[in-house]
Design a protein around this motif. Structure first.
Motif, short mmCIF file in Angstrom:
data_model
loop_
_atom_site.label_atom_id
_atom_site.label_comp_id
_atom_site.label_asym_id
_atom_site.label_seq_id
_atom_site.Cartn_x
_atom_site.Cartn_y
_atom_site.Cartn_z
N ALA A 33 0.81 -1.22 0.00
CA ALA A 33 0.00 0.00 0.00
C ALA A 33 0.84 1.27 0.00
N VAL A 34 2.15 1.15 0.08
CA VAL A 34 3.01 2.33 0.11
C VAL A 34 2.90 3.07 -1.24
N GLY A 35 2.72 4.37 -1.18
CA GLY A 35 2.52 5.17 -2.38
C GLY A 35 1.07 5.39 -2.74
N GLU A 51 -2.86 -3.87 9.83
CA GLU A 51 -2.62 -2.51 10.31
C GLU A 51 -1.20 -2.05 10.01
N ASP A 52 -0.22 -2.94 10.08
CA ASP A 52 1.16 -2.54 9.80
C ASP A 52 1.31 -2.04 8.37
N ARG A 53 0.66 -2.69 7.41
CA ARG A 53 0.73 -2.25 6.02
C ARG A 53 0.02 -0.91 5.83
N LEU A 54 -1.09 -0.74 6.54
CA LEU A 54 -1.80 0.54 6.47
C LEU A 54 -0.97 1.65 7.11
N ARG A 55 -0.36 1.34 8.22
CA ARG A 55 0.46 2.35 8.90
C ARG A 55 1.63 2.77 8.01
N ALA A 56 2.27 1.81 7.35
CA ALA A 56 3.38 2.13 6.45
C ALA A 56 2.94 3.06 5.33
N ALA A 60 4.01 7.02 4.94
CA ALA A 60 4.72 7.41 3.71
C ALA A 60 3.98 8.50 2.95
N GLY A 61 2.65 8.51 3.07
CA GLY A 61 1.83 9.49 2.36
C GLY A 61 0.94 10.23 3.33
N PRO A 62 1.35 11.40 3.80
CA PRO A 62 0.56 12.12 4.81
C PRO A 62 -0.85 12.46 4.34
#
Length: 211
Positions: A33-35, A51-56, A60-62
């Motif tokens: 999900a980054v980007g 949740e870890d993937r969502l948090r990353a 990465a994208g405010p």
């Protein structure tokens, strides 16, 4: 629109320089999900929601935001205040420039003794893509590209074939396939392709297509 398959049930959609990601779960890449400018989550099972993937992605994208159903939102909204939106069947919204309609309410039956949880599907840009999550939901709208849950503990191939027949998409791409071995893939490809009534396609993780 560019469609990129990530591992298992996760896909990335790109249009006009913006990215929408659906279901980055624990079976998908850590940076799945980054980007992303927007993330959609169909339900709470770990292979769709992590949740870890969502948090990353949100770190990465405010400006990145999440749209999901109440059972997931209540798990993560405190961690991402103001960036998690709760949606349900019949809702429509715009995320990262994509028009989204929500279809469905319940996860498919795994076993009668297991209580059913909620599950929603996302129809993108008026039917260009439909991701049903863990259900065989038929939207009340024509579908061009169906993301097809090809192999799960809750389905069998006859149901998958009948689902393609009922939705009547122009094409169906496999998702929910992490448990499907390479030995079995030709069987699924041949039977769904021959009997489903739509073009049946498969992308390896990282593979892309224009839809």
């Amino acid at each position: 629109m560019k469609l990129t398959k990530k591992s298992h049930a996760c896909i990335r959609l790109e249009k006009d320089g913006r990215t929408l990601v659906i279901d980055p779960g624990t079976f998908s890449e850590e940076d799945a999900a980054v980007g992303a400018d927007a993330i959609l989550v169909t339900h709470e099972h770990l292979d769709h929601f992590d949740e870890d993937r969502l948090r990353a992605a949100l770190e990465a994208g405010p400006g990145a935001e999440i749209w999901t159903l109440a059972s997931v939102a209540e798990k993560i909204s405190a961690a991402f205040p103001g960036r998690v939106h709760t949606v349900g069947h019949g809702d429509t919204f715009t995320a990262a420039g994509f028009d989204v309609q929500v279809h469905g309410e319940l996860h498919a039956v795994i076993h009668p003794d297991i209580p059913r949880i909620t599950n929603i599907g996302f129809l993108i840009d008026g039917g260009k893509v439909f991701h049903p999550g863990d259900a065989l939901t038929v939207p009340d709208h024509p579908v061009q590209t169906l993301m097809l849950p090809v192999m799960a503990p809750w389905n069998k191939i006859s149901e998958v074939i009948d689902y393609v027949r009922e939705v009547k998409p122009q094409r169906a791409y496999d998702i929910h396939d992490a448990l499907l071995t390479d030995l079995a893939r030709p069987i699924y490809d041949n039977q769904i392709g021959a009997l489903g009534g739509a073009e049946h396609l498969r992308l390896a993780p990282g593979g892309s297509a224009e839809v």
